[in-house]
Design an enzyme around this catalytic site. Structure first.
Site, PDB file in Angstrom:
ATOM      1  N   ASP A 102     -27.934  24.748   2.802  1.00 25.62           N
ATOM      2  CA  ASP A 102     -29.239  24.278   2.341  1.00 25.62           C
ATOM      3  C   ASP A 102     -30.059  23.753   3.519  1.00 25.62           C
ATOM      4  OD1 ASP A 102     -28.721  24.859  -0.308  1.00 25.62           O
ATOM      5  OD2 ASP A 102     -27.921  22.864  -0.750  1.00 25.62           O
ATOM      6  N   TYR A 111     -16.772  19.768   4.109  1.00 26.91           N
ATOM      7  CA  TYR A 111     -18.034  19.054   4.320  1.00 26.91           C
ATOM      8  C   TYR A 111     -17.787  17.557   4.400  1.00 26.91           C
ATOM      9  CZ  TYR A 111     -20.048  23.360   2.314  1.00 26.91           C
ATOM     10  OH  TYR A 111     -20.392  24.657   2.033  1.00 26.91           O
ATOM     11  N   ASP A 157     -30.802  16.621  -4.057  1.00 26.57           N
ATOM     12  CA  ASP A 157     -30.737  16.196  -2.656  1.00 26.57           C
ATOM     13  C   ASP A 157     -32.026  15.470  -2.296  1.00 26.57           C
ATOM     14  OD1 ASP A 157     -32.720  18.148  -2.079  1.00 26.57           O
ATOM     15  OD2 ASP A 157     -31.195  19.676  -1.739  1.00 26.57           O
ATOM     16  N   ARG A 195     -23.992  19.537  -3.885  1.00 25.90           N
ATOM     17  CA  ARG A 195     -25.051  18.786  -4.574  1.00 25.90           C
ATOM     18  C   ARG A 195     -24.652  18.483  -6.014  1.00 25.90           C
ATOM     19  NH1 ARG A 195     -29.704  22.227  -5.059  1.00 25.90           N
ATOM     20  NH2 ARG A 195     -28.472  23.963  -4.247  1.00 25.90           N
TER      21      ARG A 195
END
Length: 310
Positions: free
Chosen positions: A54, A82, A96, A187
């Site tokens: 993203d 992540y 986000d 997310r």
């Protein structure tokens, strides 16, 4: 300083560039932005990336050039890792920092509650893809519907959270490390954790630290790539994408047959054969020839071949 402009109608001649660039993608760029800019610096003819990040996310984005693009699918299928900062108590329409705030709630959670909720999201779970995603419905990405104010029903999909580690909590920010299967939306994971804690959440930051066996070791920023006197020297070899597969070294005669697409019986030759059948990377004189499938009775079947090895 920019180089001389090409006369109108004259196409730029691109080079045949093979290799892998471990890009450290900055905030604000799409994965395609990073690819286009890097391709321009390297003057590469053919390029592709290995799964999107993203725009608000940073971190490891392996970019493939030339022959390496033949193996980019392997990283699309690979597990990812992540580090993320979950902002509890605030929900946004994108999940986000790029979205509009939908709601703000008081945050009053304990460490015990956090530990209990995180346990619910480890292992095989179901996730509903977000509206702000590139998944398509009737040929149009979901984010186009979302931008038009349209919300569509989405079917929950199975994903696997291999590891979900608590790193720190300084209210309202919860820092986590996540190792997950392909197709996982961090997310959505952050939003679901916030909902399970009763306060909602969105992602404040997201950084990808691992793709398959590739890590942040050796990552390059675009500024570093652009400033380097020999940017091609920053590329990792094509087989950097294949390091998790066992290697098979072929003799000269077997290499010729392999490159002609012939299945090869390895048992009778002086070739070290891996113990288990499966996918292998194939070499001759330390030069990558491609990948193959090692089958029963030590039969090697060619799969994807390196054109420059012919």
């Amino acid at each position: 300083m920019a180089g001389p402009k090409r006369p109108p109608g004259i196409k730029r001649v691109r080079d045949l560039v093979d290799g892998v660039l471990l890009m450290d993608k900055p905030v604000g760029w799409s994965s395609n932005d990073a690819l286009i800019k890097s391709k321009r610096v390297l003057n590469a003819k053919k390029a592709g990336h290995t799964g999107t990040l993203d725009p608000f996310a940073t971190g490891l984005l392996p970019l493939c050039f030339g022959e390496a693009t033949k193996f980019s699918q392997d990283l699309l299928e690979a597990d990812k890792t992540y580090e993320t900062l979950v902002h509890l108590g605030v929900t946004t329409d994108t999940g986000d920092t790029e979205g509009a705030v939908l709601a703000t709630r008081e945050v009053n959670v304990t460490q015990e509650q956090i530990d209990a909720v995180l346990a619910q999201f480890r292992g095989d779970i179901l996730q509903v893809p977000p509206m702000y995603s590139a998944l398509k419905r009737d040929g149009k990405p979901l984010y186009e519907y979302a931008r038009a104010g349209i919300t569509l029903e989405r079917e929950a999909r199975p994903v696997t959270i291999h590891q979900l580690e608590f790193l720190s909590y300084e209210a309202p920010f919860l820092k986590l490390s996540v190792m997950c299967s392909k197709g996982t939306y961090i997310r959505v994971l952050g939003e679901d954790i916030g909902n399970a804690l009763g306060c909602g959440a969105h992602l404040n930051a997201l950084r990808r630290t691992r793709v398959g066996d590739l890590t942040l070791d050796g990552v390059i920023t675009l500024d570093e790539l652009t400033a380097h006197a020999e940017p091609l020297s920053l590329l990792a070899p094509v087989d950097a994408l294949l390091s998790s597969f066992p290697a098979v070294q072929l003799t000269e005669e077997l290499a010729k047959r392999f490159l002609h697409g012939q299945r090869i019986a390895l048992g009778k030759e002086e070739v070290a054969v891996p113990d288990q059948p499966g996918r292998v990377r194939v070499y001759h004189d330390a030069k990558l020839l491609g990948t193959g499938q090692l089958q029963e009775y030590s039969i090697l079947a060619p799969e994807r071949l390196i054109a420059t090895a012919q």
